[in-house]
Design an enzyme around this catalytic site. Structure first.
Site, PDB file in Angstrom:
ATOM      1  N   ALA A 145      29.610  29.485  10.014  1.00 27.84           N
ATOM      2  CA  ALA A 145      28.887  29.737   8.762  1.00 27.84           C
ATOM      3  C   ALA A 145      28.947  28.518   7.845  1.00 27.84           C
ATOM      4  O   ALA A 145      27.933  28.120   7.250  1.00 27.84           O
ATOM      5  CB  ALA A 145      29.461  30.960   8.055  1.00 27.84           C
ATOM      6  N   TYR A 146      30.131  27.930   7.711  1.00 32.68           N
ATOM      7  CA  TYR A 146      30.286  26.736   6.872  1.00 32.68           C
ATOM      8  C   TYR A 146      29.368  25.615   7.347  1.00 32.68           C
ATOM      9  O   TYR A 146      28.657  24.992   6.550  1.00 32.68           O
ATOM     10  CB  TYR A 146      31.747  26.277   6.893  1.00 32.68           C
ATOM     11  CG  TYR A 146      31.967  24.908   6.305  1.00 32.68           C
ATOM     12  CD1 TYR A 146      32.107  24.736   4.931  1.00 32.68           C
ATOM     13  CD2 TYR A 146      32.038  23.781   7.127  1.00 32.68           C
ATOM     14  CE1 TYR A 146      32.311  23.476   4.386  1.00 32.68           C
ATOM     15  CE2 TYR A 146      32.238  22.520   6.594  1.00 32.68           C
ATOM     16  CZ  TYR A 146      32.375  22.368   5.218  1.00 32.68           C
ATOM     17  OH  TYR A 146      32.563  21.117   4.685  1.00 32.68           O
TER      18      TYR A 146
END
Length: 235
Positions: A145-146
């Site tokens: 996600a990052y």
């Protein structure tokens, strides 16, 4: 005309050091923070204007934009530096963490750039610098996600560079092993440095020097510069 800068995530690490450096150069600095109030209080003693906002809340982002619009008649430099860093397990178990990753790295920069584009256009060579990551090109499977959120910011860098030209330039910096976190143990540090051709922790000064380079070279827009000691070559 006095130079004006807005730095997000200015309460610690790179954001703090950059804000302090620009204050020493005579800039008026808007120093954003979410929870790192102590660092911004130190900057305020040197003349910075502290702005608190939780970027997971769009209303707070809008209020911060309004505060800058009310206090400045131009903006020379916007540095989208605020960050949060969660692994897969954290975002899989906590929707708030997943939301924060995209809010902080993608939504907030989008809203700040669009909301403050009029002030940037009023400056002589307005500049946006987005702090992305070497993982925006070569994603880590442990921080999906990052990495996705940072990739979104990297893409927006190029899109805004096209849409805001010629009045505003938009560039990015991709940091690597600049400054280890306190929780990083010696084994982790050694592993990272072994993957870094220059084999050293970079420190914050190379990042500040790159901000100055992007500021002073007025023929650069839509560019992304890796400040990583060559680590992207090995990941």
């Amino acid at each position: 005309m006095n130079k004006v800068a807005l730095i997000t995530g200015a309460g610690r690490r790179f954001g703090y050091e950059l804000a302090e450096s620009l204050l020493n150069e005579g800039y008026t600095v808007f120093a954003h923070y979410n929870s790192s109030k102590q660092g911004v209080e130190k900057l305020e003693k040197s003349g910075a204007i502290g702005l608190q906002a939780d970027f997971s809340d769009n209303q707070q982002i809008d209020q911060m934009v309004d505060a800058v619009l009310a206090q400045a008649n131009h903006l020379d430099l916007l540095v989208n530096n605020a960050s949060c860093f969660f692994n897969n397990d954290t975002v899989d178990q906590n929707d708030n963490a997943l939301n924060a990753v995209y809010q902080v790295h993608a939504v907030a920069p989008y809203k700040l750039i669009t909301g403050l584009s009029s002030l940037l256009a009023k400056a002589n060579d307005g500049l946006v610098i987005n702090i992305t990551d070497i993982y925006s090109d070569r994603p880590s499977t442990d921080y999906i996600a990052y990495c996705g959120a940072k990739a979104a910011l990297a893409n927006m860098t190029q899109a805004f560079a096209k849409s805001l030209a010629p009045e505003v330039r938009v560039n990015a910096i991709q940091p690597g092993p600049i400054l280890f976190l306190p929780e990083h143990d010696s084994a982790h540090k050694q592993q990272i440095l072994e993957q870094t051709p220059l084999t050293v922790e970079g420190g914050l000064q190379p990042m500040i020097d790159t901000v100055r380079f992007l500021r002073d070279n007025t023929f650069l827009t839509g560019e992304s510069i890796k400040v990583d000691g060559g680590r992207a070559l090995k990941i």
